[in-house]
Enzyme design. Structure first.
Site, short mmCIF file in Angstrom:
data_model
loop_
_atom_site.label_atom_id
_atom_site.label_comp_id
_atom_site.label_asym_id
_atom_site.label_seq_id
_atom_site.Cartn_x
_atom_site.Cartn_y
_atom_site.Cartn_z
N TYR A 1 0.84 -1.21 0.00
CA TYR A 1 0.00 0.00 0.00
C TYR A 1 0.87 1.26 0.00
O TYR A 1 0.62 2.20 -0.75
CB TYR A 1 -0.91 -0.05 1.22
CG TYR A 1 -1.88 1.08 1.39
CD1 TYR A 1 -3.01 1.18 0.57
CD2 TYR A 1 -1.72 2.04 2.39
CE1 TYR A 1 -3.92 2.22 0.75
CE2 TYR A 1 -2.63 3.06 2.58
CZ TYR A 1 -3.73 3.15 1.76
OH TYR A 1 -4.64 4.16 1.94
N LYS B 1 0.86 4.00 -2.89
CA LYS B 1 0.43 5.37 -2.58
C LYS B 1 1.58 6.37 -2.78
O LYS B 1 1.34 7.56 -3.02
CB LYS B 1 -0.10 5.45 -1.15
CG LYS B 1 -1.48 4.79 -0.98
CD LYS B 1 -2.55 5.41 -1.87
CE LYS B 1 -3.96 5.17 -1.37
NZ LYS B 1 -5.00 5.64 -2.33
N1 LIG Z 1 -9.80 6.00 5.61
C1 LIG Z 1 -8.55 6.38 5.78
O1 LIG Z 1 -8.08 6.59 6.92
C2 LIG Z 1 -7.66 6.59 4.59
C3 LIG Z 1 -6.35 7.06 4.83
C4 LIG Z 1 -5.52 7.27 3.75
C5 LIG Z 1 -5.95 7.04 2.47
N2 LIG Z 1 -7.22 6.57 2.25
C6 LIG Z 1 -7.61 6.32 0.87
O2 LIG Z 1 -8.85 6.95 0.62
C7 LIG Z 1 -9.54 6.24 -0.43
C8 LIG Z 1 -10.96 5.94 0.01
O3 LIG Z 1 -10.94 5.06 1.14
P1 LIG Z 1 -12.12 4.99 2.23
O4 LIG Z 1 -11.47 5.10 3.57
O5 LIG Z 1 -13.20 5.93 1.86
O6 LIG Z 1 -12.58 3.48 2.07
P2 LIG Z 1 -14.06 2.84 1.91
O7 LIG Z 1 -13.85 1.37 1.94
O8 LIG Z 1 -14.98 3.44 2.91
O9 LIG Z 1 -14.52 3.33 0.47
C9 LIG Z 1 -13.80 2.98 -0.67
C10 LIG Z 1 -14.76 2.67 -1.80
O10 LIG Z 1 -13.96 2.31 -2.95
C11 LIG Z 1 -14.54 1.17 -3.54
N3 LIG Z 1 -13.53 0.39 -4.24
C12 LIG Z 1 -12.54 -0.37 -3.70
N4 LIG Z 1 -11.85 -0.97 -4.68
C13 LIG Z 1 -12.42 -0.59 -5.85
C14 LIG Z 1 -12.18 -0.89 -7.21
N5 LIG Z 1 -11.21 -1.76 -7.55
N6 LIG Z 1 -12.94 -0.32 -8.16
C15 LIG Z 1 -13.93 0.54 -7.82
N7 LIG Z 1 -14.23 0.84 -6.55
C16 LIG Z 1 -13.48 0.28 -5.58
C17 LIG Z 1 -15.15 0.38 -2.40
O11 LIG Z 1 -16.17 -0.52 -2.85
C18 LIG Z 1 -15.67 1.47 -1.50
O12 LIG Z 1 -17.02 1.78 -1.77
C19 LIG Z 1 -8.68 5.00 -0.72
O13 LIG Z 1 -7.85 5.22 -1.83
C20 LIG Z 1 -7.84 4.86 0.54
O14 LIG Z 1 -6.64 4.15 0.31
C21 LIG Z 1 -8.07 6.35 3.30
#
Ligand SMILES: NC(=O)c1ccc[n+]([C@@H]2O[C@H](COP(=O)([O-])OP(=O)(O)OC[C@H]3O[C@@H](n4cnc5c(N)ncnc54)[C@H](O)[C@@H]3O)[C@@H](O)[C@H]2O)c1
Length: 275
Positions: A165, A169
């Site tokens: 990851y 990223k």
């Molecule tokens: N939540 C955190 O603390 C955090 C921190 C750093 C980065 N992020 C990044 O933020 C972004 C969103 O994450 P989140 O926390 O909202 O997660 P989440 O699981 O709540 O939402 C992510 C959404 O993306 C969809 N998804 C996953 N893989 C997919 C694919 N291959 N094609 C299409 N859709 C897909 C999922 O079905 C889900 O609905 C991600 O890139 C994650 O790595 C999140």
């Protein structure tokens, strides 16, 4: 007039979590949104929420990692709305392990979803963007378009147990830097938002007990254990994890006209926490 009136936005992974909040925010500010998610029901639910609030949206369901996805996604914007102004590469998940236990499948899954998919989506958007920018330049108009790639503190500072990851990223930060230079001539602002701890199902302490998400038929464990979550929250200067709405706010800033002279940057949205 709303700040994004007349704009057309692609938001990947916008059925849940941060992506959903981004789609709702951009729509509230006047953008027409192409909503994507792996899962059909959440994607349609986001579209319904946007429409119920008086906005415009369509769904483009499917995995961003599918080889034909990028063309379908860009095609949905250009076909439906005849425009493309904002691209938010947000879809993703985590699949953690220490390096000695990490399989090639785990490694490539993260590279595919966080790095290759944004690359393909932006490559698919290139013909439309270049053509539109050339026509606008010939007409003497400067029209700014926006790319916001989603990274993580893991991508800028590294995180133990997340070699895959963290690498992916960090890769998307590199993609951002290169494209900011390549697309400056087309007046595209290409930036990144690196999130810290945001409260979604990815970081849900209750999910740590065994909740799994289904990605391409694979069950993948998500969530963090409650003690780790509390420890992480104590490290955040603002005293808690961020909400999806707060996360969406950072992305929105980079979609507004006020950010027209900002490109190639990574903004950390982490409540003051830096790694
Ligand atoms: N939540 C955190 O603390 C955090 C921190 C750093 C980065 N992020 C990044 O933020 C972004 C969103 O994450 P989140 O926390 O909202 O997660 P989440 O699981 O709540 O939402 C992510 C959404 O993306 C969809 N998804 C996953 N893989 C997919 C694919 N291959 N094609 C299409 N859709 C897909 C999922 O079905 C889900 O609905 C991600 O890139 C994650 O790595 C999140």
């Amino acid at each position: 007039m709303a700040k994004l009136e007349g704009k057309v936005a692609l938001v990947s992974g916008s059925g849940r979590g941060i992506g959903r909040s981004i789609a709702l925010k951009l729509a509230r500010e006047g953008a027409r949104v192409v909503v994507n998610d792996l899962d059909a029901d959440p994607a349609h639910e986001t579209v319904a929420a946007i429409r119920a609030a008086g906005g415009e949206a369509v769904a483009c369901v499917g995995s961003v990692t599918a080889p034909d996805f990028a063309e379908r996604f860009v095609g949905a914007a250009v076909g439906t709305y005849k425009a493309l102004d904002i691209v938010v590469n947000n879809a993703g998940y985590t699949w953690d392990n220490v390096i000695q236990k990490m399989t090639d499948e785990q490694w490539y899954a993260m590279i595919d979803v966080h790095m290759t998919a944004p690359f393909r989506i932006l490559r698919a958007a290139a013909p439309f963007i270049r053509q539109a920018a050339k026509a606008e330049a010939e007409a003497g108009r400067e029209v700014f378009r926006k790319v916001v790639n989603i990274s993580s503190l893991a991508g800028v500072g590294g995180n133990a147990g997340q070699a895959n990851y963290s690498a992916a990223k960090a890769g998307v930060v590199g993609l951002t830097l290169a494209l900011a230079k390549e697309w400056g001539r087309y007046k595209v602002n290409v930036n990144c938002v690196a999130f810290g701890l945001i409260r979604t199902r990815l970081t849900d302490a209750t999910a740590g007990a065994g909740a799994a998400i289904d990605v391409d038929g694979r069950q993948i464990q998500v969530g963090v254990n409650p003690e780790l979550l509390q420890a992480l929250e104590r490290m955040v200067p603002l005293g808690r994890g961020g909400t999806p709405e707060e996360a969406a706010g950072a992305v929105y800033l980079l979609c507004t006209p006020e950010s027209n002279y900002i490109s190639g940057q990574t903004i950390v949205c982490g409540g003051g926490f830096v790694m």
